[in-house]
Every structure is written in C-alpha cells, then in structure tokens.
Design a protein around this motif. Sequence first.
Motif, PDB file in Angstrom:
ATOM      1  N   PRO A 181      24.633   9.624  20.210  1.00 28.65           N
ATOM      2  CA  PRO A 181      22.950   8.625  20.877  1.00 28.65           C
ATOM      3  C   PRO A 181      23.353   9.186  22.393  1.00 28.65           C
ATOM      4  O   PRO A 181      24.419   8.913  22.794  1.00 28.65           O
ATOM      5  CB  PRO A 181      23.562   7.316  20.417  1.00 28.65           C
ATOM      6  CG  PRO A 181      24.220   7.409  18.705  1.00 28.65           C
ATOM      7  CD  PRO A 181      24.717   9.344  19.269  1.00 28.65           C
ATOM      8  N   ALA A 182      21.288   8.868  23.110  1.00 32.10           N
ATOM      9  CA  ALA A 182      22.674   8.759  24.251  1.00 32.10           C
ATOM     10  C   ALA A 182      22.767   7.636  24.919  1.00 32.10           C
ATOM     11  O   ALA A 182      23.445   6.507  24.406  1.00 32.10           O
ATOM     12  CB  ALA A 182      21.098   9.065  25.107  1.00 32.10           C
ATOM     13  N   ASP A 234      20.583   4.847  24.296  1.00 34.80           N
ATOM     14  CA  ASP A 234      20.282   4.456  22.889  1.00 34.80           C
ATOM     15  C   ASP A 234      20.798   2.882  23.060  1.00 34.80           C
ATOM     16  O   ASP A 234      21.740   1.888  23.463  1.00 34.80           O
ATOM     17  CB  ASP A 234      21.006   5.378  22.367  1.00 34.80           C
ATOM     18  CG  ASP A 234      19.735   6.612  21.644  1.00 34.80           C
ATOM     19  OD1 ASP A 234      20.155   7.882  21.954  1.00 34.80           O
ATOM     20  OD2 ASP A 234      18.436   6.071  21.555  1.00 34.80           O
ATOM     21  N   GLU A 251      18.863   6.946  17.470  1.00 31.26           N
ATOM     22  CA  GLU A 251      18.957   8.131  18.449  1.00 31.26           C
ATOM     23  C   GLU A 251      17.814   8.954  18.953  1.00 31.26           C
ATOM     24  O   GLU A 251      17.402   9.654  18.682  1.00 31.26           O
ATOM     25  CB  GLU A 251      19.812   8.943  16.823  1.00 31.26           C
ATOM     26  CG  GLU A 251      21.356   8.422  16.445  1.00 31.26           C
ATOM     27  CD  GLU A 251      21.326   9.420  16.198  1.00 31.26           C
ATOM     28  OE1 GLU A 251      21.645  10.305  16.601  1.00 31.26           O
ATOM     29  OE2 GLU A 251      22.214   9.025  14.516  1.00 31.26           O
ATOM     30  N   SER A 252      17.731   8.486  20.335  1.00 30.51           N
ATOM     31  CA  SER A 252      16.671   9.454  20.685  1.00 30.51           C
ATOM     32  C   SER A 252      16.584  10.849  20.804  1.00 30.51           C
ATOM     33  O   SER A 252      15.709  11.486  20.809  1.00 30.51           O
ATOM     34  CB  SER A 252      16.461   8.996  22.163  1.00 30.51           C
ATOM     35  OG  SER A 252      16.791   7.148  22.355  1.00 30.51           O
ATOM     36  N   LEU A 253      17.525  11.110  21.037  1.00 36.38           N
ATOM     37  CA  LEU A 253      17.778  12.582  20.618  1.00 36.38           C
ATOM     38  C   LEU A 253      17.525  13.145  19.681  1.00 36.38           C
ATOM     39  O   LEU A 253      17.629  14.682  19.567  1.00 36.38           O
ATOM     40  CB  LEU A 253      18.972  13.059  21.897  1.00 36.38           C
ATOM     41  CG  LEU A 253      19.145  12.659  23.312  1.00 36.38           C
ATOM     42  CD1 LEU A 253      20.802  13.138  23.787  1.00 36.38           C
ATOM     43  CD2 LEU A 253      18.018  12.949  24.481  1.00 36.38           C
ATOM     44  N   GLY A 254      17.271  13.051  18.797  1.00 35.71           N
ATOM     45  CA  GLY A 254      17.660  13.349  17.017  1.00 35.71           C
ATOM     46  C   GLY A 254      18.835  13.376  16.269  1.00 35.71           C
ATOM     47  O   GLY A 254      19.727  12.686  17.092  1.00 35.71           O
ATOM     48  N   CYS A 255      17.950  13.307  15.301  1.00 36.01           N
ATOM     49  CA  CYS A 255      19.238  12.773  13.875  1.00 36.01           C
ATOM     50  C   CYS A 255      20.657  14.075  14.682  1.00 36.01           C
ATOM     51  O   CYS A 255      20.241  15.641  14.467  1.00 36.01           O
ATOM     52  CB  CYS A 255      18.649  12.844  12.726  1.00 36.01           C
ATOM     53  SG  CYS A 255      18.441  11.787  11.741  1.00 36.01           S
ATOM     54  N   SER A 267      15.243  10.552   9.590  1.00 38.43           N
ATOM     55  CA  SER A 267      14.318  11.297  10.558  1.00 38.43           C
ATOM     56  C   SER A 267      12.907  10.160  11.466  1.00 38.43           C
ATOM     57  O   SER A 267      12.734   9.824   9.915  1.00 38.43           O
ATOM     58  CB  SER A 267      13.792  12.059  11.014  1.00 38.43           C
ATOM     59  OG  SER A 267      12.584  12.725  11.490  1.00 38.43           O
ATOM     60  N   ILE A 273      22.661  13.823  16.682  1.00 42.14           N
ATOM     61  CA  ILE A 273      23.137  14.789  17.950  1.00 42.14           C
ATOM     62  C   ILE A 273      23.375  13.120  18.996  1.00 42.14           C
ATOM     63  O   ILE A 273      22.664  12.152  18.279  1.00 42.14           O
ATOM     64  CB  ILE A 273      22.119  14.887  18.981  1.00 42.14           C
ATOM     65  CG1 ILE A 273      21.070  16.608  18.714  1.00 42.14           C
ATOM     66  CG2 ILE A 273      21.690  14.829  20.981  1.00 42.14           C
ATOM     67  CD1 ILE A 273      19.964  16.878  19.720  1.00 42.14           C
ATOM     68  N   TYR A 332      11.487   5.498  16.030  1.00 42.37           N
ATOM     69  CA  TYR A 332      13.082   5.821  16.214  1.00 42.37           C
ATOM     70  C   TYR A 332      13.541   6.628  14.689  1.00 42.37           C
ATOM     71  O   TYR A 332      13.869   6.096  14.326  1.00 42.37           O
ATOM     72  CB  TYR A 332      13.779   4.774  16.771  1.00 42.37           C
ATOM     73  CG  TYR A 332      13.544   4.913  17.978  1.00 42.37           C
ATOM     74  CD1 TYR A 332      12.729   3.393  17.753  1.00 42.37           C
ATOM     75  CD2 TYR A 332      13.943   5.122  19.794  1.00 42.37           C
ATOM     76  CE1 TYR A 332      11.941   2.737  19.469  1.00 42.37           C
ATOM     77  CE2 TYR A 332      13.325   4.535  20.641  1.00 42.37           C
ATOM     78  CZ  TYR A 332      12.846   3.103  20.669  1.00 42.37           C
ATOM     79  OH  TYR A 332      12.394   3.066  21.539  1.00 42.37           O
ATOM     80  N   ASP A 333      14.596   7.854  15.178  1.00 43.26           N
ATOM     81  CA  ASP A 333      15.310   8.342  14.572  1.00 43.26           C
ATOM     82  C   ASP A 333      16.873   7.398  14.594  1.00 43.26           C
ATOM     83  O   ASP A 333      16.857   6.638  15.541  1.00 43.26           O
ATOM     84  CB  ASP A 333      16.084   9.984  15.142  1.00 43.26           C
ATOM     85  CG  ASP A 333      14.685  10.602  15.064  1.00 43.26           C
ATOM     86  OD1 ASP A 333      15.440  11.666  15.224  1.00 43.26           O
ATOM     87  OD2 ASP A 333      14.078  10.530  14.837  1.00 43.26           O
TER      88      ASP A 333
END
Length: 121
Positions: free
Chosen positions: A105-106, A109, A97-101, A50, A103, A30-31
Amino acid sequence: QLQASGGGLVQPGGSLRLSCAASRFTLNNYDIGWFRQAPGKEREAVSCISSRDGSTSYSDSVKGRFTISRDNAKNTVNLRMNSLKPEDTAVYYCATESLGCNIPPAPYDFWGQGTLVTVSS
C-alpha cells in the motif's frame, strides 16, 4: 476510513469471518487487501481482491483456507478464514491498495484499525 471487525478467540480448526467496511467511499472502486501482524513479527500480506476483474490472491500460508470476497450491497470486503491454526494468531488489518494487489500500500492508502484474531485451545 476503514473499519475491520469480526476478530475473536477461536479454537484450532475453527472459522471466523472478518469484515472490512467503509462509510465514506465505495470499496468496489479499490483493490482491497488484508494484512496481519503477529507479536514480534513484521506485517504480512494475506490476501487481496482486485477492483478491475475480481481476481484474488493469497499468501502461501493461507491459500486453500482463507477466502476473500466482496459484498457490494453492504460495501464490505470479507475474509472467511477456515481451518485456523495457532500461527494465524495476529492483528488483522484491511487496506486499500491504490497501486494494485501484491504491491505494498502507498502512504496515502487507507487502513482499518485492526481486529485481533486469537487461535488457541
């Protein structure tokens, strides 16, 4: 799901190392981001690392003073904080941070419970 630790009371100019651990999944997949929230203020993204290439990012307020890193053997993500200032006082959280650094957190997360950092003389 995540456990954040390492906070405490430190004098201005001092250092602390925060650690984010997971017991049920591998952090390296995971990020991982560190966030903080000071009393009366909104949550702020501090740093992220990342999973794809190990690249890191920092907020302007901590750049040059904080360092994020992974310890894959211990399944942790650490945040080394140097030259601490009173304005760094906050509860610090780690999160996937499943959507990426860089961005937010969803909703799905994982978050740690937070660890308090107090910078004061």
